[in-house]
Design a protein around this motif. Sequence first.
Motif, PDB file in Angstrom:
ATOM      1  N   SER A 173     -69.039  72.115  14.194  1.00  0.00           N
ATOM      2  CA  SER A 173     -69.547  71.452  12.989  1.00  0.00           C
ATOM      3  C   SER A 173     -69.916  70.001  13.266  1.00  0.00           C
ATOM      4  N   GLY A 174     -69.655  69.520  14.484  1.00  0.00           N
ATOM      5  CA  GLY A 174     -69.995  68.130  14.785  1.00  0.00           C
ATOM      6  C   GLY A 174     -68.879  67.173  14.418  1.00  0.00           C
ATOM      7  N   THR A 175     -67.866  67.665  13.689  1.00  0.00           N
ATOM      8  CA  THR A 175     -66.788  66.760  13.305  1.00  0.00           C
ATOM      9  C   THR A 175     -65.978  66.345  14.528  1.00  0.00           C
ATOM     10  N   GLU A 223     -67.158  65.808  17.524  1.00  0.00           N
ATOM     11  CA  GLU A 223     -67.929  64.743  18.161  1.00  0.00           C
ATOM     12  C   GLU A 223     -67.679  63.419  17.448  1.00  0.00           C
ATOM     13  N   ARG A 224     -67.671  63.495  16.119  1.00  0.00           N
ATOM     14  CA  ARG A 224     -67.427  62.292  15.347  1.00  0.00           C
ATOM     15  C   ARG A 224     -66.004  61.773  15.569  1.00  0.00           C
ATOM     16  N   ARG A 280     -75.772  58.681  21.125  1.00  0.00           N
ATOM     17  CA  ARG A 280     -74.530  59.274  21.648  1.00  0.00           C
ATOM     18  C   ARG A 280     -73.999  58.448  22.826  1.00  0.00           C
ATOM     19  N   VAL A 323     -69.987  59.147  23.516  1.00  0.00           N
ATOM     20  CA  VAL A 323     -69.663  60.573  23.610  1.00  0.00           C
ATOM     21  C   VAL A 323     -70.653  61.327  24.513  1.00  0.00           C
ATOM     22  N   TYR A 339     -70.226  56.024  13.567  1.00  0.00           N
ATOM     23  CA  TYR A 339     -71.328  56.884  13.997  1.00  0.00           C
ATOM     24  C   TYR A 339     -71.552  57.971  12.958  1.00  0.00           C
ATOM     25  N   THR A 377     -73.611  61.395  12.697  1.00  0.00           N
ATOM     26  CA  THR A 377     -74.395  62.348  13.478  1.00  0.00           C
ATOM     27  C   THR A 377     -75.601  62.814  12.666  1.00  0.00           C
ATOM     28  N   ALA A 393     -74.864  66.546   9.097  1.00  0.00           N
ATOM     29  CA  ALA A 393     -73.660  66.053   8.424  1.00  0.00           C
ATOM     30  C   ALA A 393     -72.410  66.577   9.132  1.00  0.00           C
ATOM     31  N   SER A 394     -71.528  65.665   9.524  1.00  0.00           N
ATOM     32  CA  SER A 394     -70.304  66.079  10.191  1.00  0.00           C
ATOM     33  C   SER A 394     -69.102  65.658   9.365  1.00  0.00           C
ATOM     34  N   VAL A 395     -68.857  66.459   8.334  1.00  0.00           N
ATOM     35  CA  VAL A 395     -67.676  66.272   7.492  1.00  0.00           C
ATOM     36  C   VAL A 395     -67.079  67.662   7.260  1.00  0.00           C
ATOM     37  N   TYR A 396     -65.894  67.690   6.666  1.00  0.00           N
ATOM     38  CA  TYR A 396     -65.210  68.974   6.467  1.00  0.00           C
ATOM     39  C   TYR A 396     -65.669  69.608   5.166  1.00  0.00           C
ATOM     40  N   PHE A 401     -61.134  59.929   7.092  1.00  0.00           N
ATOM     41  CA  PHE A 401     -61.872  59.065   8.018  1.00  0.00           C
ATOM     42  C   PHE A 401     -61.459  57.603   7.860  1.00  0.00           C
TER      43      PHE A 401
END
Lengths: 240, 259
Positions: A76-78, A80-81, B60, B65, B91, B93, B96-99, B111
Amino acid sequence: MNLTWTTAARVLAQLRFDRRTIVLILVLPCLLLGLIAWMFRGTPVLDQFGPMLVGLFPLIVMFLVTSVATLRERQSGTLERLMTTPLGKGDFVAGYAIAFATLALVQALVVVGFATAVGMDVAGPMWLVIVVALLDAVLGSCLGLAASALARTEFQAVQMMPAIIFPQLITCGLIMPRDQMPELLEWLSRVFPLTYAVEAMQDLAAGAEWVDVRGAVAVIIMFIVGAVVLGVSTLRRRTP
Amino acid sequence: MMNNASVPDGGAPAAAVRVRGLGVVRGGREVLHGIDVDVPERQVVGLLGPSGSGKTTLMRAIVGVQDRVTGELTVLGEPAGSPGLRHRVGYVTQDASVYKDLTVTQNLGYFARLAGVPASATREAVAKAVATVDLGGHERQRVGTLSGGELSRVSLAAALVGEPELLVLDEPTVGLDPVLRRDLWDTFRRLAAGGRTLLVSSHVMDEATRCDRLLLLREGALVADTTPDELMRTTGAPDPERAFLALVERASAGEVQPR
Ligand SMILES: Nc1ncnc2c1ncn2[C@@H]1O[C@H](COP(=O)(O)OP(=O)(O)OP(=O)(O)O)[C@@H](O)[C@H]1O
Ligand SMILES: [Mg+2]
């Protein structure tokens, strides 16, 4: 250390919303145990094999759930974050391990409680059965954490299950007593963690006490530590 | 303003990001090569370029990373990816990089804690970030049920909540309507005025005019490091969109590029 607990709390918050996983973890092992109790009603089979299954089902279920959950985080990219934040790799793995261990504790209590309710009679102390079941579940989730590093997709993560668990199932002494196996397989079984999990449960079913199973318990804990170390070392901040 | 030791000439603003001879290999191919650039402090710097030109890869590398990076890459005075930078750089991405299974508040709270916001100040920080991205009223909604634009704003807020010195934003305004886009760019300008540095990639050329500086990437190389005014002047194009096309075409023709 603080971020470990923050991460564990976050993973537990995610799981709370995930009804299907909760059902898989708590209801499915009970259902399977119930089927076996029913199938062999009136025989001592449940007393003999019940403890082993109480150790086995959680291990397999937790392996699956954990490997898919951490893989989802990678995809999900999380992850990486997260790797750009002060969260340590150890915090990440330990956070997951603590969250799933909490779930494993609930699972061990529910499954052992249910097995007792449907007539499982263990000669050894019940608290030890719960402890070993808990450790098995934690081991399953730590192996799942480590295995998810090798998988690229959720499908591959699920494929890891037969690849990693089945060989252990065959040689752990459930299908054939280990002293009757060909010597090579007996040796092989010695390097698999499941062997010790099943052995401890078998002994407890036969009336063993803490002194009899502490060796096996120590080995299981070593495997848990090893799987966590493997999980941390396969995690990369920098990826291609 | 304190002058960064890495910038010897006293006149120019200190560089938040200093890149020299940067190369990146991905999948056996050199996707970035010979990049020399400075991102000045307290500015909004736009990173533009066609799809696949290496914008995400450069970002990146800056946030530490990206694997297989060669050359010199200094961020806020430290080598990119240093542990000390992790609470100073935010950063976002491209996707969207959230849960998705947590609520907006739960995501931002997590976060915030990771970025080092103390537990007692988390609620306030979350409320502030929610207001910044205009998500008031959605605090208790699960992120998976938000619209695409709302989702990307949660992802942006997750970086803002820790108030980092350097924000690296990969296409933060994709899928947003013009009003929201304008508001977000106002926010970016305000953050820069407040002393933060922003590196923002974008496909929308109109947004380029709201940047202090523009970096143009093409096929892994920097084809321009300029200001919006200079870009319009040197290309003679009537709008940023055509200025960009002119530059890319000129680069394809192998001409010497304005730097
Ligand atoms: N994991 C990877 N392995 C191999 N090659 C990759 C990988 N990720 C990206 N690339 C390649 O690197 C190049 C640059 O990709 P990058 O994602 O940085 O482009 P971009 O400018 O961000 O594009 P877009 O505007 O479409 O997001 C592309 O040619 C891409 O195919
Ligand atoms: Mg990109």
